[in-house]
Design an enzyme around this catalytic site. Structure first.
Site, short mmCIF file in Angstrom:
data_model
loop_
_atom_site.label_atom_id
_atom_site.label_comp_id
_atom_site.label_asym_id
_atom_site.label_seq_id
_atom_site.Cartn_x
_atom_site.Cartn_y
_atom_site.Cartn_z
N ASN A 101 63.16 -4.53 44.14
CA ASN A 101 63.20 -5.84 44.78
C ASN A 101 64.17 -6.78 44.04
O ASN A 101 63.89 -7.21 42.92
CB ASN A 101 61.77 -6.40 44.76
CG ASN A 101 61.65 -7.72 45.47
OD1 ASN A 101 62.60 -8.50 45.52
ND2 ASN A 101 60.47 -8.00 45.98
N LYS B 282 62.66 -10.15 42.77
CA LYS B 282 61.85 -10.07 41.54
C LYS B 282 62.78 -9.95 40.32
O LYS B 282 62.54 -10.57 39.29
CB LYS B 282 60.96 -8.82 41.59
CG LYS B 282 59.69 -9.00 42.40
CD LYS B 282 58.77 -7.81 42.14
CE LYS B 282 57.51 -7.85 42.97
NZ LYS B 282 56.67 -6.67 42.75
N HIS C 124 50.58 -16.13 39.33
CA HIS C 124 50.15 -14.95 38.58
C HIS C 124 51.35 -14.19 38.01
O HIS C 124 51.39 -13.88 36.83
CB HIS C 124 49.36 -14.05 39.53
CG HIS C 124 49.98 -13.92 40.89
ND1 HIS C 124 50.11 -15.01 41.74
CD2 HIS C 124 50.56 -12.89 41.54
CE1 HIS C 124 50.72 -14.63 42.85
NE2 HIS C 124 51.01 -13.35 42.74
N PHE D 290 55.22 -14.85 51.07
CA PHE D 290 55.03 -13.52 51.67
C PHE D 290 53.58 -13.10 51.44
O PHE D 290 52.79 -13.84 50.87
CB PHE D 290 56.00 -12.51 51.04
CG PHE D 290 55.65 -12.15 49.63
CD1 PHE D 290 55.90 -13.04 48.60
CD2 PHE D 290 55.05 -10.94 49.32
CE1 PHE D 290 55.56 -12.73 47.28
CE2 PHE D 290 54.71 -10.61 48.00
CZ PHE D 290 54.97 -11.51 47.00
N TYR E 20 49.88 -12.60 51.24
CA TYR E 20 48.70 -13.43 51.55
C TYR E 20 48.94 -14.92 51.27
O TYR E 20 48.00 -15.72 51.30
CB TYR E 20 47.50 -12.94 50.74
CG TYR E 20 47.12 -11.51 51.03
CD1 TYR E 20 46.18 -11.20 52.02
CD2 TYR E 20 47.71 -10.44 50.34
CE1 TYR E 20 45.84 -9.89 52.30
CE2 TYR E 20 47.38 -9.12 50.62
CZ TYR E 20 46.44 -8.85 51.59
OH TYR E 20 46.10 -7.55 51.87
N ASP E 21 50.17 -15.30 50.98
CA ASP E 21 50.48 -16.70 50.63
C ASP E 21 49.92 -17.73 51.64
O ASP E 21 49.42 -18.77 51.22
CB ASP E 21 51.99 -16.91 50.50
CG ASP E 21 52.51 -16.47 49.14
OD1 ASP E 21 51.69 -16.20 48.26
OD2 ASP E 21 53.74 -16.38 48.98
N ASP F 216 52.32 -4.70 38.81
CA ASP F 216 51.51 -4.43 40.00
C ASP F 216 50.60 -5.65 40.21
O ASP F 216 50.08 -6.21 39.25
CB ASP F 216 50.67 -3.16 39.83
CG ASP F 216 50.27 -2.58 41.18
OD1 ASP F 216 51.02 -2.75 42.16
OD2 ASP F 216 49.21 -1.95 41.27
N THR F 217 50.47 -6.05 41.47
CA THR F 217 49.73 -7.27 41.78
C THR F 217 48.71 -7.00 42.87
O THR F 217 48.95 -6.19 43.76
CB THR F 217 50.71 -8.37 42.28
OG1 THR F 217 51.58 -8.71 41.22
CG2 THR F 217 49.97 -9.62 42.73
P1 IMP Z 1 53.26 -5.94 44.40
O1 IMP Z 1 52.51 -5.17 43.36
O2 IMP Z 1 54.01 -7.11 43.81
O3 IMP Z 1 54.12 -5.07 45.25
O4 IMP Z 1 52.17 -6.60 45.35
C1 IMP Z 1 51.29 -5.83 46.15
C2 IMP Z 1 50.83 -6.65 47.34
O5 IMP Z 1 50.06 -7.77 46.91
C3 IMP Z 1 51.94 -7.24 48.19
O6 IMP Z 1 52.39 -6.34 49.17
C4 IMP Z 1 51.27 -8.45 48.81
O7 IMP Z 1 50.49 -8.08 49.93
C5 IMP Z 1 50.33 -8.90 47.71
N1 IMP Z 1 50.98 -9.92 46.88
C6 IMP Z 1 51.56 -9.73 45.66
N2 IMP Z 1 52.04 -10.87 45.16
C7 IMP Z 1 51.78 -11.81 46.10
C8 IMP Z 1 52.06 -13.20 46.17
O8 IMP Z 1 52.64 -13.82 45.26
N3 IMP Z 1 51.64 -13.82 47.28
C9 IMP Z 1 51.00 -13.20 48.29
N4 IMP Z 1 50.74 -11.91 48.30
C10 IMP Z 1 51.12 -11.21 47.19
#
Ligand code: IMP
Length: 195
Positions: free
Chosen positions: A9, A12, A176, A148, A150-151, A68-69
């Site tokens: 990305n 990022k 976060h 993007f 769940y914002d 990972d988020t």
């Molecule tokens: P990733 O690990 O950053 O790819 O996040 C995994 C998923 O968590 C994403 O596809 C979103 O659905 C959600 N997500 C992660 N960060 C955010 C954010 O900052 N806002 C809203 N949704 C998020």
């Protein structure tokens, strides 16, 4: 210091590059020539970020970190958590994930939630982890056009706007991911000073 951020990305990469500042040569997966999706087979954010970082470290022998988020909702026992991206099923749009989340929360009184990011760094073979958390609530209907995932349904504690109603700058200051990256950046900068 040359270091890889295990992400495809470009947004990022840019965000992290800005926080790290001078003294770092930050390389993304595209520059590394890694075009495949990285493995994410674990059941926790800690496990998944570590799996991705280890994959790159073993394959390319370069110091690296991966993130990972997940959105963790109190009344849903921490769901969707590690499954946030594919909550409504593989290949589904954020809209569908949000719709399922609101459906599952409709009869719940407690709407508390948190976004949590875990970054795993592998440096000279040693593993370090950094966490960033922002708490808040899930609202009943989406609001706002930016952001993007769940914002549009998440309002951070102490604010009236959803993440999707904030500017990117505002969101990054309290988010976060921003918090976890700041911790990583502080750690790496201290390492550079020592050497
Ligand atoms: P990733 O690990 O950053 O790819 O996040 C995994 C998923 O968590 C994403 O596809 C979103 O659905 C959600 N997500 C992660 N960060 C955010 C954010 O900052 N806002 C809203 N949704 C998020």
């Amino acid at each position: 210091m040359k270091i890889c951020f295990a992400t495809h990305n470009p947004n990022k990469l840019k965000e992290v590059g800005q926080i790290l500042g001078e003294g770092f040569e930050l390389i993304g997966l595209n520059e590394l020539g890694e075009n495949e999706e990285l493995p994410e087979n674990q059941k926790t954010l800690e496990g998944n970020s570590r799996e991705k970082a280890e994959y790159i470290y073993k394959k390319y022998g370069i110091d690296c970190f991966a993130d990972d988020t997940g959105l963790e909702v109190y009344a849903l026992d921490g769901e969707p958590g590690v499954y946030s991206a594919r909550y409504a099923g593989p290949g589904k749009h954020s809209r569908d994930n949000i719709a399922l989340l609101l459906e599952n929360l409709k009869d719940k009184e407690n709407k508390s939630a948190q976004f949590r990011t875990v970054i795993t760094l592998i440096k000279k073979g040693r593993v370090y982890q950094f966490e960033g958390v922002v708490t808040g609530i899930i609202i009943d209907a989406p609001r706002g056009k930016d952001g993007f995932g769940y914002d549009p349904v998440f309002i951070p504690k102490g604010f009236d706007q959803t993440f999707a109603e904030m500017s990117l700058g505002q969101k990054n200051e309290i988010s976060h991911r921003g918090l976890a990256i700041e911790k990583l950046a502080g750690f790496l900068k201290r390492k550079i000073k020592k050497n």
